[in-house]
Scaffold this motif. Sequence first.
Motif, short mmCIF file in Angstrom:
data_model
loop_
_atom_site.label_atom_id
_atom_site.label_comp_id
_atom_site.label_asym_id
_atom_site.label_seq_id
_atom_site.Cartn_x
_atom_site.Cartn_y
_atom_site.Cartn_z
N ARG A 14 13.13 14.62 8.15
CA ARG A 14 12.46 14.03 9.35
C ARG A 14 11.17 14.77 9.62
O ARG A 14 11.18 15.99 9.82
N ALA A 35 6.96 14.47 25.26
CA ALA A 35 8.34 14.11 25.61
C ALA A 35 9.31 15.08 24.92
O ALA A 35 8.91 15.81 24.00
N GLY A 39 7.84 17.86 19.50
CA GLY A 39 7.41 18.86 18.51
C GLY A 39 6.71 20.08 19.10
O GLY A 39 6.20 20.93 18.35
N LYS A 40 6.74 20.24 20.42
CA LYS A 40 6.01 21.34 21.06
C LYS A 40 6.56 22.70 20.63
O LYS A 40 5.82 23.59 20.21
N THR A 42 8.45 23.47 18.09
CA THR A 42 8.25 23.66 16.65
C THR A 42 6.83 24.15 16.39
O THR A 42 6.62 25.11 15.63
N GLU A 158 7.43 26.70 28.06
CA GLU A 158 8.00 26.41 29.40
C GLU A 158 8.23 27.70 30.21
O GLU A 158 9.38 28.03 30.54
N HIS A 190 6.80 20.55 31.41
CA HIS A 190 7.09 19.17 31.82
C HIS A 190 6.71 18.98 33.30
O HIS A 190 7.02 17.94 33.88
#
Length: 249
Positions: A14, A35, A39-40, A42, A158, A190
């Motif tokens: 993937r 969302a 991939g943030k 990663t 985050e 977020h």
Amino acid sequence: MIEVQSLRKQFGGRLVLRDLSFTLPDGRITALLGANGAGKTTCLRIVTGLLRADAGCVRVGGIDVARDPLAARRLLGVVGDREGLYERLSVREYLALFAQMQGLRGAQLSQSLEAVRAELELEDLWERRTLGFSQGERMKVSLARALVHRPRHLILDEPTRGLDVLAARLLRRTLLRLRDSGTSIVFSSHVMSEVLELADRVLVMAAGRLVGDDEPRALMAGCGCDNLEDTFVALAYGRAVDAARGEAL
Ligand SMILES: Nc1ncnc2c1ncn2[C@@H]1O[C@H](COP(=O)(O)OP(=O)(O)OP(=O)(O)O)[C@@H](O)[C@H]1O
């Protein structure tokens, strides 16, 4: 400055990052939005040298992270998706250990510890072992570890998760001060109000690629929106993501 060039990463076939490129200049705060699963983390793990990209390159202050991860790590302060505390150590011992690993000794070490203790208001936690710490307390210590050696680049995944109102406010003030002294800062979030307050620039990821990259107001204007949340929804869940999903690997 941090340069991210054409990153590509897949897990079990993937594709999670698709030719992702951006530059993070000194003295700027960049917010990385996307969302869940965009991939943030990663991307940030590759930037910090914790994960290898399948293709592409990251340079921190001119150093290729894949070739010389230890040299790159000296220039970085990192809050990852896990706090990574050593539960048998007190906060003071833990931070001293990491500061020493970054080469601080003697008076410089004491001054750095004192500075971060005051800056993040860690007095009440200072001599406690981190075993049993609440989520917010763990995050404060993780932030202190990222800041203790005064890195020129901060990578924060985050960073306000679990922080109470005052602690989050303290962190925002600290980040703005560090930005003004020339630190390059990227954080994922977020929380749109926090992004608006902090970010000089916003990157929006969808399905492993950038679908937005601009100053917050310009990004909103470009989407014809008057708030960041609608702008984010339009970019992250709009046509760009449908197109990316439809692509063959
Ligand atoms: N080690 C791994 N093995 C397999 N799949 C992984 C691995 N790490 C991440 N992924 C997958 O890659 C995709 C991107 O994950 P990532 O953690 O980068 O997303 P994110 O944008 O940080 O999401 P969130 O907002 O939920 O934290 C997800 O589908 C995730 O399940």
